[in-house]
Design a protein around this motif. Structure first.
Motif, short mmCIF file in Angstrom:
data_model
loop_
_atom_site.label_atom_id
_atom_site.label_comp_id
_atom_site.label_asym_id
_atom_site.label_seq_id
_atom_site.Cartn_x
_atom_site.Cartn_y
_atom_site.Cartn_z
N ALA A 89 35.23 25.39 8.21
CA ALA A 89 34.48 26.39 8.83
C ALA A 89 35.51 27.79 9.03
CB ALA A 89 33.56 26.02 9.93
N VAL A 90 36.67 27.57 8.84
CA VAL A 90 37.62 28.62 9.39
C VAL A 90 37.15 29.94 8.34
CG1 VAL A 90 39.96 29.62 9.08
CG2 VAL A 90 39.49 26.86 10.04
N GLY A 91 37.15 31.20 8.90
CA GLY A 91 36.63 32.36 7.91
C GLY A 91 37.85 33.05 7.51
N GLY A 92 37.59 34.01 6.71
CA GLY A 92 38.79 34.68 6.18
C GLY A 92 38.50 36.18 5.91
N ARG A 93 39.68 37.07 6.27
CA ARG A 93 39.33 38.59 6.32
C ARG A 93 40.20 39.23 5.41
NH1 ARG A 93 39.59 39.04 11.19
NH2 ARG A 93 41.40 40.43 11.35
N GLU A 94 40.09 40.05 4.15
CA GLU A 94 40.78 40.79 3.49
C GLU A 94 41.43 41.81 4.11
OE1 GLU A 94 42.07 39.72 0.30
OE2 GLU A 94 40.49 38.78 -0.65
N ASP A 95 42.71 42.45 3.69
CA ASP A 95 43.20 43.64 4.35
C ASP A 95 42.15 44.86 3.50
OD1 ASP A 95 45.85 44.95 5.43
OD2 ASP A 95 44.72 46.28 3.82
N ALA A 96 41.70 45.54 4.43
CA ALA A 96 41.01 46.52 3.77
C ALA A 96 41.49 47.60 2.84
CB ALA A 96 40.29 47.44 5.03
N GLU A 97 42.60 47.84 2.88
CA GLU A 97 43.34 48.81 1.92
C GLU A 97 43.83 48.05 0.72
OE1 GLU A 97 46.65 50.67 4.11
OE2 GLU A 97 46.76 52.03 2.57
N CYS A 98 43.97 46.96 0.64
CA CYS A 98 44.50 46.29 -0.49
C CYS A 98 43.56 46.35 -1.65
CB CYS A 98 44.77 44.83 -0.57
SG CYS A 98 45.64 44.02 -1.51
N ARG A 99 44.02 46.63 -2.94
CA ARG A 99 42.91 46.83 -3.99
C ARG A 99 43.31 45.68 -5.01
NH1 ARG A 99 41.88 52.27 -5.01
NH2 ARG A 99 40.60 51.71 -6.45
N SER A 100 43.85 44.76 -4.58
CA SER A 100 44.43 43.52 -5.40
C SER A 100 43.18 43.12 -6.45
CB SER A 100 45.11 42.60 -5.02
OG SER A 100 44.34 41.97 -3.89
N GLY A 101 42.05 42.85 -5.78
CA GLY A 101 40.79 42.69 -6.50
C GLY A 101 40.50 43.19 -7.97
N SER A 102 40.74 44.57 -7.73
CA SER A 102 40.56 45.54 -8.87
C SER A 102 41.93 45.22 -9.74
CB SER A 102 40.59 47.02 -8.59
OG SER A 102 39.51 47.02 -7.79
N VAL A 103 42.90 45.03 -9.18
CA VAL A 103 44.19 44.70 -10.19
C VAL A 103 43.98 43.25 -10.83
CG1 VAL A 103 46.63 44.08 -10.08
CG2 VAL A 103 45.93 46.00 -8.69
N LEU A 104 43.66 42.39 -10.23
CA LEU A 104 43.41 41.05 -10.89
C LEU A 104 42.20 41.17 -11.80
CD1 LEU A 104 43.60 39.13 -7.55
CD2 LEU A 104 45.21 38.75 -9.71
#
Ligand code: SF4
Length: 364
Positions: free
Chosen positions: A304-319
């Motif tokens: 049940a551990v949750g996760g939070r992305e760094d708001a500034e990182c655009r790696s999703g668009s890079v990937l």
């Protein structure tokens, strides 16, 4: 050096480049899937040799980069438990979770160790019967058979102090997610040769047919990549959409049957969340019920551990091939390999790290 130099010849490379310039009649966009291919393309400047309008996008094929923050946070929670020896490939140690990374947990006193194979972790479990040894199993179909073998051996030897935090991911569902994206820019794929060495080429036929895209299974050296690009462009120019094999010296169409059998015995296909991309149905491998006693998530109760992305990182668009690393505002300033905001800047296969290493002074 045998088996490397013959795939780096300048004259042959020049011939492929000339052939590409002669063949291309309109703009095309190709995506190489694997981070190893991305590094070779950026390192050898292959993208800069291509005709105008022929663009390469970098895909999600770096397993360190796509391991979700949520999974990282689970790894950090397990590694922090007293009595645990947490084993990981070295690349994962500096990948940021929600708040920390494995290196900082290690610095705070956790027993985090770098191993080169899951079998090394298994050997550790045998040597340390009073400790719980956990292997962080990241990677694509290429590395998953070794993880499966380690769990299989743990059960056979009755080693109950060994477990796996399973985070393996599968390439074809990620390719389908990219193709189904309404912002899709990809006309053709260079598929990852090493994945196909294990899994063969069968899974790509339905994708090529359904989305009308050529898919060329391609190797990792400069001549492999230039030939793969040429084969892909030739299909596009001819109006074809087939699966072809540039990497025939390593890939057989059916793949590696014993490795597939081991995967099938130990793992089942599960839904998985990819870092920066989100959930992709049926895109991961989780342990089958018969191996539940070796499942670290179950053993340590961290599901049940949750996760939070760094708001500034655009790696999703890079990937997803929507953004080149230098187009990210943080690239090379707030985000560097020493101070990474996202996994694509940490991993040796990450696209942001490749551009930082080879292009930060010369531009894209
Ligand atoms: S340069 Fe850094 S912040 Fe930007 S996308 Fe890459 S990893 Fe994320």
């Amino acid at each position: 050096m045998r088996y490397v130099e013959e795939y780096r010849g300048a004259e042959e490379a020049h011939r492929f480049v000339q052939a590409l310039h002669a063949r291309v009649t309109r703009p095309w966009t190709l995506m190489e899937i694997c981070g190893g291919q991305t590094h070779a393309i950026v390192r050898f400047g292959i993208d800069q040799l291509l005709p105008p309008g022929l663009t390469l996008l970098h895909g999600p094929g770096c397993p360190v980069c796509v391991t979700s923050v949520e999974t990282l946070d689970k790894a950090l929670a397990i590694a922090s438990r007293p009595g645990v020896v947490f084993c990981s490939f070295g690349d994962m140690l500096r990948v940021p979770g929600s708040e920390r990374d494995l290196l900082s947990v290690k610095a705070a006193g956790a027993d985090v160790r770098i191993v080169y194979s899951p079998m090394d972790a298994l050997a550790l479990a045998e040597r340390l019967p009073g400790r719980e040894v956990v292997f962080f199993a990241v990677g694509f179909e290429t590395t998953a058979p070794a993880s499966a073998m380690a769990v299989h051996e743990a059960r056979r030897r009755g080693l109950r102090n060994f477990s796996l935090l399973a985070a393996h991911v599968l390439v074809p569902p990620a390719m389908e997610a990219i193709l189904a994206d309404r912002n899709r820019r990809v006309d053709g794929f260079l598929a990852a040769g090493h994945v196909c060495t294990i899994m063969g080429m069968e899974a790509y036929g339905p994708l090529a047919r359904a989305y009308r895209v050529p898919i060329v299974v391609t190797g990792f050296e400069p001549l492999d990549l230039l030939q793969g690009i040429h084969m892909c462009v030739a299909q596009l120019e001819d109006g074809r959409a087939a699966v072809e094999n540039q990497y025939a010296r390593a890939v057989r169409p059916p793949g590696n049957a014993p490795a597939q059998a081991m995967l099938q015995a130990v793992f089942e296909v599960v839904h998985r969340t990819w870092r920066g991309i989100g959930p992709i149905p049926s895109s991961g491998l989780g342990l089958r019920a018969a191996y539940a006693d070796w499942d670290a998530e179950r053993k340590f109760g961290v599901s049940a551990v949750g996760g939070r992305e760094d708001a500034e990182c655009r790696s999703g668009s890079v990937l997803r091939g929507l953004l080149k690393p230098p187009e990210c505002p943080a690239f090379g300033t707030r985000c560097t390999p020493e101070t990474p905001l996202g996994a694509t800047m940490v991993s040796s296969e990450g696209a942001c790290a490749a551009y930082y290493r080879y292009r930060r002074f010369t531009g894209p």
